[in-house]
Scaffold this motif. Structure first.
Motif, PDB file in Angstrom:
ATOM      1  N   ALA A 164       8.442  14.440  -6.854  1.00  0.00           N
ATOM      2  CA  ALA A 164       8.225  14.197  -5.422  1.00  0.00           C
ATOM      3  C   ALA A 164       6.765  13.904  -5.130  1.00  0.00           C
ATOM      4  O   ALA A 164       5.866  14.386  -5.832  1.00  0.00           O
ATOM      5  CB  ALA A 164       8.692  15.402  -4.615  1.00  0.00           C
ATOM      6  N   TRP A 165       6.569  13.110  -4.079  1.00  0.00           N
ATOM      7  CA  TRP A 165       5.245  12.862  -3.513  1.00  0.00           C
ATOM      8  C   TRP A 165       5.128  13.723  -2.262  1.00  0.00           C
ATOM      9  O   TRP A 165       6.135  14.170  -1.689  1.00  0.00           O
ATOM     10  CB  TRP A 165       5.084  11.385  -3.133  1.00  0.00           C
ATOM     11  CG  TRP A 165       4.952  10.478  -4.312  1.00  0.00           C
ATOM     12  CD1 TRP A 165       3.817  10.198  -5.008  1.00  0.00           C
ATOM     13  CD2 TRP A 165       5.989   9.709  -4.921  1.00  0.00           C
ATOM     14  NE1 TRP A 165       4.092   9.307  -6.021  1.00  0.00           N
ATOM     15  CE2 TRP A 165       5.415   8.992  -5.987  1.00  0.00           C
ATOM     16  CE3 TRP A 165       7.355   9.555  -4.681  1.00  0.00           C
ATOM     17  CZ2 TRP A 165       6.138   8.129  -6.806  1.00  0.00           C
ATOM     18  CZ3 TRP A 165       8.093   8.708  -5.495  1.00  0.00           C
ATOM     19  CH2 TRP A 165       7.486   8.004  -6.538  1.00  0.00           C
ATOM     20  N   ASP A 209       0.869  -1.182   0.000  1.00  0.00           N
ATOM     21  CA  ASP A 209       0.000   0.000   0.000  1.00  0.00           C
ATOM     22  C   ASP A 209       0.906   1.232   0.000  1.00  0.00           C
ATOM     23  O   ASP A 209       1.489   1.585   1.019  1.00  0.00           O
ATOM     24  CB  ASP A 209      -0.898  -0.032   1.238  1.00  0.00           C
ATOM     25  CG  ASP A 209      -1.851   1.145   1.317  1.00  0.00           C
ATOM     26  OD1 ASP A 209      -1.503   2.262   0.869  1.00  0.00           O
ATOM     27  OD2 ASP A 209      -2.952   0.963   1.855  1.00  0.00           O
ATOM     28  N   PHE A 210       1.026   1.877  -1.162  1.00  0.00           N
ATOM     29  CA  PHE A 210       1.981   2.964  -1.325  1.00  0.00           C
ATOM     30  C   PHE A 210       1.663   4.162  -0.427  1.00  0.00           C
ATOM     31  O   PHE A 210       2.573   4.766   0.148  1.00  0.00           O
ATOM     32  CB  PHE A 210       2.049   3.397  -2.795  1.00  0.00           C
ATOM     33  CG  PHE A 210       3.174   4.343  -3.094  1.00  0.00           C
ATOM     34  CD1 PHE A 210       4.494   3.945  -2.958  1.00  0.00           C
ATOM     35  CD2 PHE A 210       2.913   5.632  -3.530  1.00  0.00           C
ATOM     36  CE1 PHE A 210       5.543   4.806  -3.242  1.00  0.00           C
ATOM     37  CE2 PHE A 210       3.951   6.502  -3.825  1.00  0.00           C
ATOM     38  CZ  PHE A 210       5.264   6.095  -3.677  1.00  0.00           C
ATOM     39  N   ALA A 211       0.381   4.494  -0.289  1.00  0.00           N
ATOM     40  CA  ALA A 211       0.015   5.616   0.585  1.00  0.00           C
ATOM     41  C   ALA A 211       0.429   5.324   2.022  1.00  0.00           C
ATOM     42  O   ALA A 211       0.976   6.188   2.718  1.00  0.00           O
ATOM     43  CB  ALA A 211      -1.479   5.910   0.495  1.00  0.00           C
ATOM     44  N   ALA A 212       0.206   4.102   2.488  1.00  0.00           N
ATOM     45  CA  ALA A 212       0.618   3.723   3.840  1.00  0.00           C
ATOM     46  C   ALA A 212       2.143   3.694   3.945  1.00  0.00           C
ATOM     47  O   ALA A 212       2.704   4.103   4.963  1.00  0.00           O
ATOM     48  CB  ALA A 212       0.028   2.364   4.221  1.00  0.00           C
ATOM     49  N   ASP A 215       1.015   0.114  -7.937  1.00  0.00           N
ATOM     50  CA  ASP A 215       0.136   1.276  -7.818  1.00  0.00           C
ATOM     51  C   ASP A 215       0.781   2.320  -6.907  1.00  0.00           C
ATOM     52  O   ASP A 215       1.065   2.036  -5.748  1.00  0.00           O
ATOM     53  CB  ASP A 215      -1.205   0.827  -7.227  1.00  0.00           C
ATOM     54  CG  ASP A 215      -2.244   1.929  -7.150  1.00  0.00           C
ATOM     55  OD1 ASP A 215      -1.990   3.058  -7.639  1.00  0.00           O
ATOM     56  OD2 ASP A 215      -3.324   1.663  -6.584  1.00  0.00           O
ATOM     57  N   THR A 216       1.025   3.491  -7.438  1.00  0.00           N
ATOM     58  CA  THR A 216       1.558   4.593  -6.625  1.00  0.00           C
ATOM     59  C   THR A 216       0.532   5.717  -6.497  1.00  0.00           C
ATOM     60  O   THR A 216       0.872   6.830  -6.118  1.00  0.00           O
ATOM     61  CB  THR A 216       2.874   5.156  -7.206  1.00  0.00           C
ATOM     62  OG1 THR A 216       2.636   5.618  -8.538  1.00  0.00           O
ATOM     63  CG2 THR A 216       3.981   4.112  -7.190  1.00  0.00           C
ATOM     64  N   SER A 217      -0.710   5.416  -6.802  1.00  0.00           N
ATOM     65  CA  SER A 217      -1.753   6.433  -6.666  1.00  0.00           C
ATOM     66  C   SER A 217      -2.095   6.608  -5.189  1.00  0.00           C
ATOM     67  O   SER A 217      -1.633   5.860  -4.336  1.00  0.00           O
ATOM     68  CB  SER A 217      -2.998   6.030  -7.452  1.00  0.00           C
ATOM     69  OG  SER A 217      -3.575   4.860  -6.898  1.00  0.00           O
TER      70      SER A 217
END
Length: 181
Positions: free
Chosen positions: A121-122, A42-45, A109-111
């Motif tokens: 950058a994120w 989980d990219f957001a996590a 998935d990097t959304s």
């Protein structure tokens, strides 16, 4: 052995301390979600408590304006209202390469995390502290297969967290992080 367990726990330590300040480490992001394949974490996590490359400030108006122009930009926030953490692709890729042998290009998935191509950058908006943790209690290594399975102590329900590693040349890389519950 206990020495090997201690070495694993040192390598996967989720925090580091400088003086009276405790910081999260890049590896902590690997322990914020469960996945059977590291490319599907989980990219957001993963980025939520990732060590940042700087917090936007009053001098970053152009970057803040570009961020605010993104579709779905949350809360109309501006620098100073909440910490806006910049996390560069170079930092993310360095952590992914070191601990998993991959880069952000390999992720499924990097959304879910605001990204600005011009700054590569994120951005996250986390103001609390809660890095992921893995505290190894034991494991088994199959040198011939180049695999290792590490685990935590069992919970009250008999489940445990398992971390699978694979050997790439001389390096061990994370392959999965599972909850057996």
């Amino acid at each position: 052995t206990q020495e090997e367990v201690a070495a694993v726990n040192e390598a996967f330590s989720s925090t580091r301390q400088e003086g009276n300040t405790v910081w999260s480490t890049p590896v902590s992001g690997f322990f914020t979600s469960y996945y059977d394949d590291v490319t599907r974490l989980d990219f957001a996590a993963f980025l939520q408590y990732f060590p940042d490359d700087g917090t936007l400030s009053a001098g970053d108006e152009a970057e803040a304006a570009a961020l605010a122009a993104l579709p779905g930009y949350p809360w109309g926030i501006s620098p100073g209202s909440v910490p806006i953490h910049r996390i560069t692709r170079a930092s993310v890729d360095a952590a992914l390469e070191r601990y998993a042998g991959i880069t952000s290009a390999n992720l499924a998935d990097t959304s879910g995390v605001p990204y600005l191509e011009d700054y590569d950058a994120w951005y996250t908006f986390t103001s609390d502290f809660g890095p992921g943790m893995f505290v190894c209690a034991g494991g088994q290594v199959d040198e011939a297969a180049g695999t290792a399975l590490l685990w935590t102590d069992e919970g009250e329900d008999g489940s445990r967290i398992e971390l699978a590693l694979g050997k790439d040349g001389e390096n061990w890389h994370i392959r999965s992080h599972r909850n057996t519950a």
